[in-house]
Design a protein around this motif. Structure first.
Motif, mmCIF file in Angstrom:
data_model
loop_
_atom_site.group_PDB
_atom_site.id
_atom_site.type_symbol
_atom_site.label_atom_id
_atom_site.label_comp_id
_atom_site.label_asym_id
_atom_site.label_seq_id
_atom_site.Cartn_x
_atom_site.Cartn_y
_atom_site.Cartn_z
ATOM 1 N N UNK A 7 0.836 -1.198 0.000
ATOM 2 C CA UNK A 7 0.000 0.000 0.000
ATOM 3 C C UNK A 7 0.869 1.246 0.000
ATOM 4 N N UNK A 8 0.220 2.365 -0.200
ATOM 5 C CA UNK A 8 0.951 3.637 -0.255
ATOM 6 C C UNK A 8 1.652 3.895 1.071
ATOM 7 N N UNK A 9 1.120 3.350 2.156
ATOM 8 C CA UNK A 9 1.708 3.597 3.475
ATOM 9 C C UNK A 9 2.762 2.576 3.871
ATOM 10 N N UNK A 10 2.833 1.478 3.118
ATOM 11 C CA UNK A 10 3.825 0.460 3.437
ATOM 12 C C UNK A 10 5.167 0.855 2.848
ATOM 13 N N UNK A 11 6.220 0.669 3.610
ATOM 14 C CA UNK A 11 7.565 0.927 3.110
ATOM 15 C C UNK A 11 8.237 -0.415 2.926
ATOM 16 N N UNK A 12 8.529 -0.769 1.669
ATOM 17 C CA UNK A 12 9.173 -2.054 1.442
ATOM 18 C C UNK A 12 10.672 -1.883 1.246
ATOM 19 N N UNK A 13 11.409 -2.341 2.229
ATOM 20 C CA UNK A 13 12.867 -2.468 2.082
ATOM 21 C C UNK A 13 13.182 -3.953 1.925
ATOM 22 N N UNK A 14 12.194 -4.675 1.410
ATOM 23 C CA UNK A 14 12.238 -6.132 1.368
ATOM 24 C C UNK A 14 12.567 -6.675 -0.016
ATOM 25 N N UNK A 15 11.858 -6.173 -1.025
ATOM 26 C CA UNK A 15 11.870 -6.832 -2.325
ATOM 27 C C UNK A 15 13.106 -6.497 -3.145
ATOM 28 N N UNK A 31 16.772 -10.631 14.885
ATOM 29 C CA UNK A 31 16.267 -10.060 13.633
ATOM 30 C C UNK A 31 14.776 -10.343 13.457
ATOM 31 N N UNK A 32 14.354 -11.526 13.869
ATOM 32 C CA UNK A 32 12.937 -11.861 13.685
ATOM 33 C C UNK A 32 12.022 -10.932 14.471
ATOM 34 N N UNK A 33 12.478 -10.574 15.669
ATOM 35 C CA UNK A 33 11.693 -9.647 16.472
ATOM 36 C C UNK A 33 11.626 -8.267 15.829
ATOM 37 N N UNK A 34 12.756 -7.816 15.294
ATOM 38 C CA UNK A 34 12.786 -6.514 14.611
ATOM 39 C C UNK A 34 11.867 -6.544 13.395
ATOM 40 N N UNK A 35 11.951 -7.627 12.633
ATOM 41 C CA UNK A 35 11.125 -7.753 11.430
ATOM 42 C C UNK A 35 9.631 -7.695 11.794
ATOM 43 N N UNK A 36 9.255 -8.418 12.845
ATOM 44 C CA UNK A 36 7.835 -8.469 13.222
ATOM 45 C C UNK A 36 7.339 -7.104 13.683
ATOM 46 N N UNK A 37 8.143 -6.436 14.482
ATOM 47 C CA UNK A 37 7.748 -5.118 14.967
ATOM 48 C C UNK A 37 7.717 -4.102 13.815
ATOM 49 N N UNK A 93 7.081 -4.761 10.722
ATOM 50 C CA UNK A 93 5.879 -5.053 9.932
ATOM 51 C C UNK A 93 4.668 -4.360 10.544
ATOM 52 N N UNK A 94 4.557 -4.407 11.869
ATOM 53 C CA UNK A 94 3.435 -3.731 12.533
ATOM 54 C C UNK A 94 3.462 -2.233 12.275
ATOM 55 N N UNK A 95 4.643 -1.690 12.086
ATOM 56 C CA UNK A 95 4.754 -0.253 11.820
ATOM 57 C C UNK A 95 4.851 0.050 10.324
ATOM 58 N N UNK A 96 4.538 -0.957 9.497
ATOM 59 C CA UNK A 96 4.432 -0.703 8.054
ATOM 60 C C UNK A 96 5.746 -0.693 7.299
ATOM 61 N N UNK A 141 14.679 2.998 15.539
ATOM 62 C CA UNK A 141 13.925 3.106 16.789
ATOM 63 C C UNK A 141 13.633 1.722 17.379
ATOM 64 N N UNK A 142 13.216 0.829 16.525
ATOM 65 C CA UNK A 142 12.864 -0.519 16.990
ATOM 66 C C UNK A 142 14.092 -1.220 17.566
#
Lengths: 391, 391
Positions: free
Chosen positions: A11-19, A328-334, A336-339, A380-381
């Motif tokens: 979405x427009x609000x999601x920031x993907x540093x993934x793909x 890393x998994x905890x950072x990734x999950x948090x 994701x919650x913050x988009x 921050x996370x």
């Protein structure tokens, strides 16, 4: 492709540093359209729609051979190159024809998650050798080679990503290339060089490819149009010895389906011969260099003290190492919650635990304004999690 | 693809009754061009150039599901279908994920030469069951199933081409479909139904597909645009259970490369939704029916007495059985000297000797005037060789 539930609908609000995708704005250009129209109005447009020559569209092969020889001062003949339907096709075909289930294959630690998946689908046993800021560590490779030979399990090949490595962004140094080829010679090891990021060199040329340096060491070199033109065309190339290329050209899938992606290969051949591809690559280097610089600056600004990261000289990726008390998994999950979408490190390793403190960040796909914001959120996370587990 | 040295350069004087290719004149049409232009001028043309959804272009999946359900009175949900890069991709992926090296796979005798090659590249052990004018013989299949189960080697799947079979042109009867599914049920056998010729039915509809009849027998159904639109697009589809499709969608190559041929899939989706494909299929049936009739008439006129051949109700191929004293390889070699290309039978069998008196003739690719002449030349050669060895 690093896939995730939102891959198709970020979405427009999601920031993907993934793909690990090219920037969408670079994909459809007037020059690409010109190449399509030239194929459609060519004297025999139906030829691009028939089964293609097994080796690949001749005009494309000619162009690829010319470019490789020009850039790397080699003199490859055209029977050393074939077209493939993206690097996926090459990696899969190599595994199918060169490694049986249960046999050993050496990869880097970390390595490209989806290539590991393809190798596992073929049932091969994966062994991994460490990489550092200079790329694959020759001593680590030799240790594995010695062990496998001692156990009478000679590995079928080494799979390496020497330039702007996925996921770490590091580039194998010139000296180590020589050293690795020496080991390959000594241990009769075939080298599979996945070089799909090669042309995205922001800070000057990369060292000569393993293939160009190989001498009589067997090297299979994989290139792709996915990162520098468009993944949706499903087109890349494979360079090797005359004998190995013949083996691929005459294998079951090539005989059954003909050459790779004939219609798009014809379009890409036109595009390349018009000079558009090399101009496009120069443009992409400018675009992605700026994004890399932006991400490095944001990391510098927003990451807590004990976080480290690589400084890639090209490609799509930065590899982040977290403090030892942050998962890393905890950072990734948090995140994701913050988009903010990022990849955690485990999947990139044969032994997942080695990656539990790593993140892979991609700067190719996110609009520039999102890179800064995404990294700030991650900072921050990480800071909070580092403190929380300390407390 | 049946490949040969002249595949790319058949001269005006060469008559090819060899290649299982569509007629070149059918490949490039105004309707296809319209579909390309619609993709190029769509609001977001770059989407067709990015990595595609793993399952395949959604508009294409929607169309394929609708057509299959309409024609076969099924109610498949869309998660039972995925796009593939031609039947080659499907056959290879099925072998990779469902059969390990050394395991047993059952094919027909004869079967599609290039599929056998793909299976062999995966190191599987092939067993073959006879076919006759009604298709695969259930008793022959059961005999192999019994033997393999007795030897504790349950086969991983049966690979069958039920409609307008390659190379024989025969179609599996409705009654035998039920019988084969009953055996599959009894022996827990997965069935791979290669149905790429299904739509080329000249003399009325074919029986319901094995997939449509399957009940809870696991069936993987392969379709393709290669025979009815254009092989150069590298596009087909695979239908199966929800679980099996999920397995293919999540396998290594799909995760690495994304969905099949995104750019051409978008073009084909447009083409299909405009209604062009089904109109094109009707045109192809008229064209190929006339060629089949011409080849059957020529065989009737020119073949010596003891030669037999199949009467296909669709597809591309006629299977010729020579007198016992005539070797197919000798006929093929002599025909080549006289400028007529045909396939000898050996390659189509797991046990090549079973095909030494067979030829596969193709009527799809040769211009009509060549079909008569080519068959006449073959008739002369066979007649001479039959007499020579008698004398």
């Amino acid at each position: 492709v690093q896939s995730h539930p939102l891959a198709q609908g970020v979405t427009a609000n999601t920031i993907s540093l993934l793909l690990g995708h090219p920037d969408p704005s670079t994909l459809f250009t007037p020059e690409f359209q010109e190449a399509v129209q030239r194929v459609l109005t060519s004297p025999q447009p139906y030829q691009a729609l028939q089964y293609g020559a097994e080796q690949g569209a001749p005009a494309l092969i000619d162009y690829l051979v010319e470019k490789f020889n020009r850039e790397q001062a080699t003199s490859l003949s055209r029977d050393r190159v074939m077209a493939v339907a993206g690097s996926t096709h090459a990696v899969d075909m190599i595994a199918r024809l060169y490694a049986n289930a249960g046999e050993a294959v050496i990869v880097e630690a970390p390595s490209y998650v989806d290539a590991l998946h393809v190798f596992r689908d073929h049932g091969v046993e994966l062994y991994s050798a460490a990489i550092d800021e200079q790329g694959l560590v020759p001593e680590a490779l030799e240790q594995i080679l010695r062990r496998l030979h001692r156990d009478n399990r000679p590995p079928r090949f080494l799979y390496t990503i020497p330039n702007f490595h996925n996921p770490t962004g590091v580039t194998l140094s010139a000296a180590r290339r020589v050293e690795i080829l020496r080991l390959a010679q000594q241990y009769q090891l075939m080298v599979v060089e996945d070089d799909v990021y090669r042309d995205l060199a922001f800070d000057g040329p990369v060292p000569a490819s393993l293939l160009a340096l190989a001498g009589d060491v067997p090297v299979l070199h994989i290139g792709s149009f996915s990162k520098t033109l468009a993944p949706g065309l499903r087109l890349g190339w494979l360079i090797g010895s005359r004998e190995s290329i013949q083996r691929f050209v005459q294998c079951g899938t090539t005989e059954m389906g003909g050459g790779a992606s004939p219609f798009t290969a014809q379009i890409v051949a036109e595009y390349c011969h018009l000079g558009h591809w090399e101009a496009h690559i120069a443009h992409l280097c400018d675009l992605y260099r700026a994004r890399r610089d932006m991400m490095l600056a944001a990391l510098q600004q927003h990451m807590p003290d004990r976080v480290q990261w690589t400084k890639p000289a090209g490609g799509f990726f930065i590899w982040v190492t977290l403090p030892e008390n942050v998962q890393a998994r905890g950072v990734k999950a948090e995140a994701l919650r913050r988009g903010v979408l990022v990849a955690a490190g485990e999947g990139y390793f044969v032994n997942p635990a080695e990656g539990e403190h790593n993140l892979r960040l991609t700067y190719s796909f996110a609009p520039p304004e999102n890179i800064e914001r995404g990294v700030r959120v991650l900072g921050e996370i990480i800071e909070r999690q580092a403190k929380a587990t300390h407390a």
